[in-house]
Scaffold this motif. Sequence first.
Motif, PDB file in Angstrom:
ATOM      1  N   GLN A  83      -5.445   0.496  -2.388  1.00  0.00           N
ATOM      2  CA  GLN A  83      -4.519  -0.036  -2.835  1.00  0.00           C
ATOM      3  C   GLN A  83      -3.895   0.959  -2.569  1.00  0.00           C
ATOM      4  O   GLN A  83      -2.234   0.861  -2.729  1.00  0.00           O
ATOM      5  CB  GLN A  83      -4.376  -0.766  -4.022  1.00  0.00           C
ATOM      6  CG  GLN A  83      -4.953   0.024  -5.383  1.00  0.00           C
ATOM      7  CD  GLN A  83      -4.581  -1.657  -6.628  1.00  0.00           C
ATOM      8  OE1 GLN A  83      -3.811  -2.128  -6.667  1.00  0.00           O
ATOM      9  NE2 GLN A  83      -5.482  -1.379  -7.308  1.00  0.00           N
ATOM     10  N   LEU A  84      -3.543   2.168  -3.040  1.00  0.00           N
ATOM     11  CA  LEU A  84      -3.412   3.376  -3.275  1.00  0.00           C
ATOM     12  C   LEU A  84      -3.995   4.940  -2.934  1.00  0.00           C
ATOM     13  O   LEU A  84      -5.479   5.037  -3.517  1.00  0.00           O
ATOM     14  CB  LEU A  84      -2.900   3.653  -4.305  1.00  0.00           C
ATOM     15  CG  LEU A  84      -1.799   4.968  -5.276  1.00  0.00           C
ATOM     16  CD1 LEU A  84      -1.146   4.817  -4.635  1.00  0.00           C
ATOM     17  CD2 LEU A  84      -2.239   5.332  -6.366  1.00  0.00           C
ATOM     18  N   VAL A  85      -3.417   5.098  -1.819  1.00  0.00           N
ATOM     19  CA  VAL A  85      -4.008   6.739  -1.352  1.00  0.00           C
ATOM     20  C   VAL A  85      -3.569   7.729  -1.068  1.00  0.00           C
ATOM     21  O   VAL A  85      -2.045   7.844  -1.046  1.00  0.00           O
ATOM     22  CB  VAL A  85      -5.133   6.493   0.132  1.00  0.00           C
ATOM     23  CG1 VAL A  85      -4.137   6.089   0.832  1.00  0.00           C
ATOM     24  CG2 VAL A  85      -6.145   7.227   0.450  1.00  0.00           C
ATOM     25  N   MET A 109       0.538  -1.018   0.096  1.00  0.00           N
ATOM     26  CA  MET A 109       0.469   0.123  -0.217  1.00  0.00           C
ATOM     27  C   MET A 109       0.694   1.287   0.274  1.00  0.00           C
ATOM     28  O   MET A 109       1.863   1.442   0.651  1.00  0.00           O
ATOM     29  CB  MET A 109      -1.137  -0.277   1.174  1.00  0.00           C
ATOM     30  CG  MET A 109      -1.952  -0.983   1.039  1.00  0.00           C
ATOM     31  SD  MET A 109      -2.803  -0.737   2.715  1.00  0.00           S
ATOM     32  CE  MET A 109      -3.814  -2.319   2.583  1.00  0.00           C
ATOM     33  N   ILE A 110       0.201   2.139  -0.228  1.00  0.00           N
ATOM     34  CA  ILE A 110       1.503   3.340  -1.200  1.00  0.00           C
ATOM     35  C   ILE A 110       0.039   4.899  -1.029  1.00  0.00           C
ATOM     36  O   ILE A 110      -0.539   4.798  -0.480  1.00  0.00           O
ATOM     37  CB  ILE A 110       1.725   3.967  -1.895  1.00  0.00           C
ATOM     38  CG1 ILE A 110       2.508   2.169  -2.597  1.00  0.00           C
ATOM     39  CG2 ILE A 110       2.587   4.992  -2.244  1.00  0.00           C
ATOM     40  CD1 ILE A 110       3.089   1.985  -4.392  1.00  0.00           C
ATOM     41  N   LEU A 111       0.652   5.844   0.040  1.00  0.00           N
ATOM     42  CA  LEU A 111       0.663   6.623   1.454  1.00  0.00           C
ATOM     43  C   LEU A 111       1.158   7.978   0.954  1.00  0.00           C
ATOM     44  O   LEU A 111       2.014   8.118   0.191  1.00  0.00           O
ATOM     45  CB  LEU A 111       0.275   6.480   2.521  1.00  0.00           C
ATOM     46  CG  LEU A 111      -0.792   8.010   3.728  1.00  0.00           C
ATOM     47  CD1 LEU A 111      -1.898   7.757   3.138  1.00  0.00           C
ATOM     48  CD2 LEU A 111      -0.359   7.155   4.641  1.00  0.00           C
ATOM     49  N   VAL A 112       0.187   8.934   0.078  1.00  0.00           N
ATOM     50  CA  VAL A 112       0.123  10.146  -0.682  1.00  0.00           C
ATOM     51  C   VAL A 112       0.142  11.757  -0.373  1.00  0.00           C
ATOM     52  O   VAL A 112      -1.277  11.289   0.029  1.00  0.00           O
ATOM     53  CB  VAL A 112       0.877   9.988  -2.415  1.00  0.00           C
ATOM     54  CG1 VAL A 112       1.445  11.180  -3.182  1.00  0.00           C
ATOM     55  CG2 VAL A 112       1.188   8.961  -3.047  1.00  0.00           C
ATOM     56  N   LEU A 139      -8.681  -1.765  -3.835  1.00  0.00           N
ATOM     57  CA  LEU A 139      -8.326  -2.611  -3.528  1.00  0.00           C
ATOM     58  C   LEU A 139      -8.797  -3.696  -4.231  1.00  0.00           C
ATOM     59  O   LEU A 139      -9.520  -4.535  -4.698  1.00  0.00           O
ATOM     60  CB  LEU A 139      -8.307  -3.275  -2.385  1.00  0.00           C
ATOM     61  CG  LEU A 139      -7.652  -4.673  -1.570  1.00  0.00           C
ATOM     62  CD1 LEU A 139      -6.197  -4.201  -2.067  1.00  0.00           C
ATOM     63  CD2 LEU A 139      -7.613  -4.989  -0.244  1.00  0.00           C
ATOM     64  N   GLN A 140      -8.026  -4.416  -5.468  1.00  0.00           N
ATOM     65  CA  GLN A 140      -8.585  -5.181  -6.271  1.00  0.00           C
ATOM     66  C   GLN A 140      -8.624  -7.001  -5.113  1.00  0.00           C
ATOM     67  O   GLN A 140      -7.750  -7.387  -5.236  1.00  0.00           O
ATOM     68  CB  GLN A 140      -7.724  -5.482  -7.418  1.00  0.00           C
ATOM     69  CG  GLN A 140      -7.499  -4.603  -8.470  1.00  0.00           C
ATOM     70  CD  GLN A 140      -8.692  -3.494  -8.586  1.00  0.00           C
ATOM     71  OE1 GLN A 140      -9.132  -4.138  -8.981  1.00  0.00           O
ATOM     72  NE2 GLN A 140      -8.200  -2.716  -8.854  1.00  0.00           N
ATOM     73  N   THR A 141     -10.104  -7.773  -5.625  1.00  0.00           N
ATOM     74  CA  THR A 141     -10.733  -8.880  -4.935  1.00  0.00           C
ATOM     75  C   THR A 141      -9.973  -9.483  -5.985  1.00  0.00           C
ATOM     76  O   THR A 141     -10.586  -9.507  -7.237  1.00  0.00           O
ATOM     77  CB  THR A 141     -11.661  -8.441  -3.761  1.00  0.00           C
ATOM     78  OG1 THR A 141     -12.482  -8.243  -5.308  1.00  0.00           O
ATOM     79  CG2 THR A 141     -11.692  -7.827  -3.384  1.00  0.00           C
ATOM     80  N   LYS A 142     -10.242 -11.070  -5.746  1.00  0.00           N
ATOM     81  CA  LYS A 142      -9.624 -11.761  -6.091  1.00  0.00           C
ATOM     82  C   LYS A 142     -11.275 -12.506  -6.844  1.00  0.00           C
ATOM     83  O   LYS A 142     -12.120 -12.619  -6.149  1.00  0.00           O
ATOM     84  CB  LYS A 142      -8.348 -13.262  -5.877  1.00  0.00           C
ATOM     85  CG  LYS A 142      -7.513 -11.436  -5.606  1.00  0.00           C
ATOM     86  CD  LYS A 142      -5.942 -12.874  -5.266  1.00  0.00           C
ATOM     87  CE  LYS A 142      -4.774 -12.661  -5.206  1.00  0.00           C
ATOM     88  NZ  LYS A 142      -3.558 -13.456  -5.177  1.00  0.00           N
ATOM     89  N   ILE A 160     -11.055   6.836   5.108  1.00  0.00           N
ATOM     90  CA  ILE A 160     -11.510   6.334   3.863  1.00  0.00           C
ATOM     91  C   ILE A 160     -12.152   4.200   4.679  1.00  0.00           C
ATOM     92  O   ILE A 160     -12.633   3.858   3.775  1.00  0.00           O
ATOM     93  CB  ILE A 160     -10.527   6.514   3.200  1.00  0.00           C
ATOM     94  CG1 ILE A 160      -9.567   5.787   2.317  1.00  0.00           C
ATOM     95  CG2 ILE A 160     -10.361   7.081   2.338  1.00  0.00           C
ATOM     96  CD1 ILE A 160      -8.563   5.055   1.609  1.00  0.00           C
ATOM     97  N   GLU A 161     -10.820   3.997   5.400  1.00  0.00           N
ATOM     98  CA  GLU A 161     -11.103   2.240   5.847  1.00  0.00           C
ATOM     99  C   GLU A 161     -12.208   2.859   6.309  1.00  0.00           C
ATOM    100  O   GLU A 161     -13.297   1.869   6.360  1.00  0.00           O
ATOM    101  CB  GLU A 161     -10.593   2.272   6.438  1.00  0.00           C
ATOM    102  CG  GLU A 161      -9.423   1.427   5.639  1.00  0.00           C
ATOM    103  CD  GLU A 161      -7.718   1.022   5.818  1.00  0.00           C
ATOM    104  OE1 GLU A 161      -8.103   1.405   7.382  1.00  0.00           O
ATOM    105  OE2 GLU A 161      -6.989   1.139   5.464  1.00  0.00           O
ATOM    106  N   ARG A 162     -12.623   4.083   7.484  1.00  0.00           N
ATOM    107  CA  ARG A 162     -14.236   4.227   7.736  1.00  0.00           C
ATOM    108  C   ARG A 162     -15.441   4.185   7.349  1.00  0.00           C
ATOM    109  O   ARG A 162     -16.051   4.003   7.770  1.00  0.00           O
ATOM    110  CB  ARG A 162     -14.362   5.337   8.784  1.00  0.00           C
ATOM    111  CG  ARG A 162     -12.964   5.530  10.190  1.00  0.00           C
ATOM    112  CD  ARG A 162     -12.744   6.431  10.692  1.00  0.00           C
ATOM    113  NE  ARG A 162     -12.232   6.857  12.023  1.00  0.00           N
ATOM    114  CZ  ARG A 162     -11.610   7.218  11.744  1.00  0.00           C
ATOM    115  NH1 ARG A 162     -11.788   9.269  11.933  1.00  0.00           N
ATOM    116  NH2 ARG A 162     -10.078   7.375  13.032  1.00  0.00           N
TER     117      ARG A 162
END
Length: 154
Positions: free
Chosen positions: A94-96, A1-4, A151-154, A86-88
Amino acid sequence: MILVIAFVAATAALYGQSLDKDVMLLEINKARSKKCKCGNETQKAAPALVWDDKLTEAAQKHANDMSSKNFFSHKGSDKSSVDERIEREGFEWQLVGENIADGYMSEAHVIEGWMDSPGHCKNMMNPGFSHVGVAVSSDGRYWVQVFATPLQTK
């Protein structure tokens, strides 16, 4: 995960504007549609973003938090970060990234301010982002722009 994260401050004598979602999305995607310079780095045009209500809700809560408690920061008054906020709202990412601004009077004005700041500009032009949500605090002073890719789910 990347946080910018990036932030900018501007001053204005009067606030009170509200956000027009359609205008904001148009301004964002217009900026992304052509190459530009972010500081000394040339950025390629990036794909259009899709508006996301969960990201907008996280942005709105953070903007109002800054307004009601009179602070300007990427950290919430509860010490939360953009990814936690954003999770709340139920957005799995996967990127935010997040841009914040203080004192702009319109959608076009705040976008121009962000594009004139290298860190904000890089967030705006990041081709890895696919979704966006933006809000202005209830008093019209603080702007929060949240970018993310689900997030890409399988």
